[in-house]
Design a protein around this motif. Sequence first.
Motif, PDB file in Angstrom:
ATOM      1  N   LYS A 162       0.942  -1.229  -0.114  1.00  0.00           N
ATOM      2  CA  LYS A 162      -0.108  -0.145   0.033  1.00  0.00           C
ATOM      3  C   LYS A 162       0.856   1.141  -0.037  1.00  0.00           C
ATOM      4  O   LYS A 162       2.184   1.056   0.473  1.00  0.00           O
ATOM      5  CB  LYS A 162      -0.963  -0.067   1.235  1.00  0.00           C
ATOM      6  CG  LYS A 162      -1.967  -1.283   1.132  1.00  0.00           C
ATOM      7  CD  LYS A 162      -2.965  -1.074   0.186  1.00  0.00           C
ATOM      8  CE  LYS A 162      -3.626  -2.334   0.009  1.00  0.00           C
ATOM      9  NZ  LYS A 162      -4.556  -2.440  -1.146  1.00  0.00           N
ATOM     10  N   ILE A 163       0.350   2.345  -0.554  1.00  0.00           N
ATOM     11  CA  ILE A 163       1.424   3.415  -0.452  1.00  0.00           C
ATOM     12  C   ILE A 163       1.516   4.187   0.819  1.00  0.00           C
ATOM     13  O   ILE A 163       2.742   4.795   0.856  1.00  0.00           O
ATOM     14  CB  ILE A 163       0.651   4.562  -1.449  1.00  0.00           C
ATOM     15  CG1 ILE A 163      -0.488   5.083  -0.959  1.00  0.00           C
ATOM     16  CG2 ILE A 163       0.873   4.184  -2.912  1.00  0.00           C
ATOM     17  CD1 ILE A 163      -0.967   6.423  -1.772  1.00  0.00           C
ATOM     18  N   ASN A 164       0.876   3.964   1.889  1.00  0.00           N
ATOM     19  CA  ASN A 164       1.399   4.487   3.041  1.00  0.00           C
ATOM     20  C   ASN A 164       0.523   3.830   4.230  1.00  0.00           C
ATOM     21  O   ASN A 164      -0.456   3.016   3.980  1.00  0.00           O
ATOM     22  CB  ASN A 164       1.172   6.260   3.004  1.00  0.00           C
ATOM     23  CG  ASN A 164      -0.283   6.367   2.771  1.00  0.00           C
ATOM     24  OD1 ASN A 164      -1.353   5.743   3.113  1.00  0.00           O
ATOM     25  ND2 ASN A 164      -0.491   7.525   2.106  1.00  0.00           N
ATOM     26  N   LEU A 165       0.732   4.242   5.391  1.00  0.00           N
ATOM     27  CA  LEU A 165       0.142   3.968   6.530  1.00  0.00           C
ATOM     28  C   LEU A 165      -1.120   3.993   6.770  1.00  0.00           C
ATOM     29  O   LEU A 165      -2.101   2.968   6.997  1.00  0.00           O
ATOM     30  CB  LEU A 165       0.931   4.592   7.806  1.00  0.00           C
ATOM     31  CG  LEU A 165       0.131   4.184   8.950  1.00  0.00           C
ATOM     32  CD1 LEU A 165       0.537   2.789   9.587  1.00  0.00           C
ATOM     33  CD2 LEU A 165       0.555   5.121  10.188  1.00  0.00           C
ATOM     34  N   LYS A 166      -1.776   4.993   6.166  1.00  0.00           N
ATOM     35  CA  LYS A 166      -3.316   5.133   6.241  1.00  0.00           C
ATOM     36  C   LYS A 166      -4.131   4.106   5.134  1.00  0.00           C
ATOM     37  O   LYS A 166      -4.899   3.577   5.409  1.00  0.00           O
ATOM     38  CB  LYS A 166      -3.577   6.484   5.675  1.00  0.00           C
ATOM     39  CG  LYS A 166      -5.061   6.918   5.718  1.00  0.00           C
ATOM     40  CD  LYS A 166      -5.436   8.614   5.263  1.00  0.00           C
ATOM     41  CE  LYS A 166      -6.577   8.785   5.691  1.00  0.00           C
ATOM     42  NZ  LYS A 166      -7.404   8.892   4.450  1.00  0.00           N
ATOM     43  N   LYS A 167      -3.432   4.050   4.024  1.00  0.00           N
ATOM     44  CA  LYS A 167      -3.914   3.053   2.977  1.00  0.00           C
ATOM     45  C   LYS A 167      -3.959   1.802   3.487  1.00  0.00           C
ATOM     46  O   LYS A 167      -4.765   0.719   3.193  1.00  0.00           O
ATOM     47  CB  LYS A 167      -3.457   3.077   1.771  1.00  0.00           C
ATOM     48  CG  LYS A 167      -3.502   4.495   1.074  1.00  0.00           C
ATOM     49  CD  LYS A 167      -5.077   4.545   0.568  1.00  0.00           C
ATOM     50  CE  LYS A 167      -5.258   5.982  -0.165  1.00  0.00           C
ATOM     51  NZ  LYS A 167      -6.510   6.288  -0.425  1.00  0.00           N
ATOM     52  N   ALA A 168      -2.881   1.322   4.144  1.00  0.00           N
ATOM     53  CA  ALA A 168      -2.754   0.127   4.734  1.00  0.00           C
ATOM     54  C   ALA A 168      -3.732  -0.340   5.695  1.00  0.00           C
ATOM     55  O   ALA A 168      -4.384  -1.424   5.987  1.00  0.00           O
ATOM     56  CB  ALA A 168      -1.272  -0.179   5.414  1.00  0.00           C
ATOM     57  N   ILE A 169      -4.026   0.678   6.728  1.00  0.00           N
ATOM     58  CA  ILE A 169      -4.980   0.397   7.889  1.00  0.00           C
ATOM     59  C   ILE A 169      -6.245   0.364   7.170  1.00  0.00           C
ATOM     60  O   ILE A 169      -7.311  -0.244   7.598  1.00  0.00           O
ATOM     61  CB  ILE A 169      -4.838   1.767   8.839  1.00  0.00           C
ATOM     62  CG1 ILE A 169      -3.453   1.135   9.676  1.00  0.00           C
ATOM     63  CG2 ILE A 169      -6.033   1.595   9.841  1.00  0.00           C
ATOM     64  CD1 ILE A 169      -2.941   2.098  10.611  1.00  0.00           C
ATOM     65  N   GLU A 170      -6.737   1.349   6.172  1.00  0.00           N
ATOM     66  CA  GLU A 170      -7.976   1.317   5.668  1.00  0.00           C
ATOM     67  C   GLU A 170      -8.242  -0.076   5.074  1.00  0.00           C
ATOM     68  O   GLU A 170      -9.263  -0.730   4.995  1.00  0.00           O
ATOM     69  CB  GLU A 170      -8.076   2.353   4.581  1.00  0.00           C
ATOM     70  CG  GLU A 170      -8.243   3.749   5.271  1.00  0.00           C
ATOM     71  CD  GLU A 170      -8.323   4.713   4.070  1.00  0.00           C
ATOM     72  OE1 GLU A 170      -8.236   5.900   4.567  1.00  0.00           O
ATOM     73  OE2 GLU A 170      -7.903   4.409   2.954  1.00  0.00           O
ATOM     74  N   TYR A 171      -7.157  -0.705   4.410  1.00  0.00           N
ATOM     75  CA  TYR A 171      -7.298  -1.917   3.851  1.00  0.00           C
ATOM     76  C   TYR A 171      -7.590  -3.025   4.799  1.00  0.00           C
ATOM     77  O   TYR A 171      -8.427  -3.951   4.741  1.00  0.00           O
ATOM     78  CB  TYR A 171      -5.948  -2.383   2.918  1.00  0.00           C
ATOM     79  CG  TYR A 171      -5.717  -3.765   2.606  1.00  0.00           C
ATOM     80  CD1 TYR A 171      -6.639  -4.302   1.455  1.00  0.00           C
ATOM     81  CD2 TYR A 171      -5.237  -4.808   3.519  1.00  0.00           C
ATOM     82  CE1 TYR A 171      -6.484  -5.486   1.101  1.00  0.00           C
ATOM     83  CE2 TYR A 171      -5.202  -6.045   3.005  1.00  0.00           C
ATOM     84  CZ  TYR A 171      -5.917  -6.473   1.842  1.00  0.00           C
ATOM     85  OH  TYR A 171      -5.649  -7.828   1.718  1.00  0.00           O
ATOM     86  N   ILE A 172      -6.738  -2.935   5.865  1.00  0.00           N
ATOM     87  CA  ILE A 172      -6.994  -3.892   7.052  1.00  0.00           C
ATOM     88  C   ILE A 172      -8.272  -3.925   7.577  1.00  0.00           C
ATOM     89  O   ILE A 172      -8.819  -4.826   7.641  1.00  0.00           O
ATOM     90  CB  ILE A 172      -5.967  -4.000   8.202  1.00  0.00           C
ATOM     91  CG1 ILE A 172      -4.683  -4.085   7.614  1.00  0.00           C
ATOM     92  CG2 ILE A 172      -6.343  -4.406   9.415  1.00  0.00           C
ATOM     93  CD1 ILE A 172      -3.422  -3.609   8.894  1.00  0.00           C
ATOM     94  N   ILE A 173      -8.998  -2.729   7.961  1.00  0.00           N
ATOM     95  CA  ILE A 173      -9.999  -2.651   8.259  1.00  0.00           C
ATOM     96  C   ILE A 173     -11.233  -3.168   7.328  1.00  0.00           C
ATOM     97  O   ILE A 173     -12.390  -3.698   7.664  1.00  0.00           O
ATOM     98  CB  ILE A 173     -10.537  -1.188   8.880  1.00  0.00           C
ATOM     99  CG1 ILE A 173      -9.563  -0.980  10.096  1.00  0.00           C
ATOM    100  CG2 ILE A 173     -11.954  -0.925   9.028  1.00  0.00           C
ATOM    101  CD1 ILE A 173      -9.531   0.318  10.673  1.00  0.00           C
ATOM    102  N   SER A 174     -10.783  -2.747   6.332  1.00  0.00           N
ATOM    103  CA  SER A 174     -11.876  -3.301   5.133  1.00  0.00           C
ATOM    104  C   SER A 174     -11.965  -4.912   5.035  1.00  0.00           C
ATOM    105  O   SER A 174     -12.978  -5.476   4.498  1.00  0.00           O
ATOM    106  CB  SER A 174     -11.527  -2.880   3.671  1.00  0.00           C
ATOM    107  OG  SER A 174     -10.527  -3.630   3.046  1.00  0.00           O
ATOM    108  N   LYS A 175     -11.039  -5.514   5.648  1.00  0.00           N
ATOM    109  CA  LYS A 175     -11.035  -6.890   5.663  1.00  0.00           C
ATOM    110  C   LYS A 175     -11.812  -7.533   6.866  1.00  0.00           C
ATOM    111  O   LYS A 175     -12.003  -8.783   6.853  1.00  0.00           O
ATOM    112  CB  LYS A 175      -9.576  -7.565   5.780  1.00  0.00           C
ATOM    113  CG  LYS A 175      -8.630  -7.202   4.504  1.00  0.00           C
ATOM    114  CD  LYS A 175      -9.278  -8.306   3.405  1.00  0.00           C
ATOM    115  CE  LYS A 175      -8.830  -7.921   2.147  1.00  0.00           C
ATOM    116  NZ  LYS A 175      -9.402  -8.826   0.983  1.00  0.00           N
ATOM    117  N   ILE A 176     -12.166  -6.604   8.024  1.00  0.00           N
ATOM    118  CA  ILE A 176     -12.863  -7.087   9.291  1.00  0.00           C
ATOM    119  C   ILE A 176     -14.167  -7.585   8.766  1.00  0.00           C
ATOM    120  O   ILE A 176     -14.987  -7.050   8.164  1.00  0.00           O
ATOM    121  CB  ILE A 176     -12.600  -6.240  10.309  1.00  0.00           C
ATOM    122  CG1 ILE A 176     -11.137  -5.834  10.747  1.00  0.00           C
ATOM    123  CG2 ILE A 176     -13.502  -6.602  11.593  1.00  0.00           C
ATOM    124  CD1 ILE A 176     -11.180  -4.534  11.290  1.00  0.00           C
TER     125      ILE A 176
END
Length: 176
Positions: A162-176
């Motif tokens: 992912k391009i940065n921390l924010k995108k990584a966390i958004e991705y993780i939360i989308s998987k919950i």
Amino acid sequence: MDKAIFLDRDGTIIKDDGFIKEIKQVKFYPYTFEALNLAQKYFKLFIITNQPGISKGYITFEEVTTVNNYILERLKKEGISIERIYLCPHSKEDDCPCRKPNPYFVDIASKEFNLNLNESYMIGDHPSDIQLAKNAGIYGIYILTGHGKRHYKEVEKNVIKKINLKKAIEYIISKI
Ligand SMILES: [Mg+2]
Ligand SMILES: [Zn+2]
């Protein structure tokens, strides 16, 4: 059981400024607070940082501890609690057990906090962060800030990037 996100420090939550020995060198990315506030709704947060500059004599343990405490206080002011900040002060040549990509600190946190590693993550800008995730049995997300672009080709194709921390966390939360 709680799930966790383990975060790299330099190049992930703050800008990578080489050996950071003073708090005035600490520069958070503009999205760090928002991203971590979101993440802590679902995950316990930890920081794992390799600081080989201590072993090499470029910075002292005390300087790094002062910087780390400042980072924790600053995050706290934004309402973000980090359970632990784990520091490896060694260099590669020291061949210590705690340096990333060794899973040492994830194992310690897992026992102390009774974490569900099957639903936990490591986010970092260096291939060693991804290798740590592999070694610890958690998911790794590689981000392109800090050293991320420079080492991009060293990271396997199937690793999530992912391009940065924010995108990584958004991705993780989308998987919950
Ligand atoms: Mg880093
Ligand atoms: Zn170490």
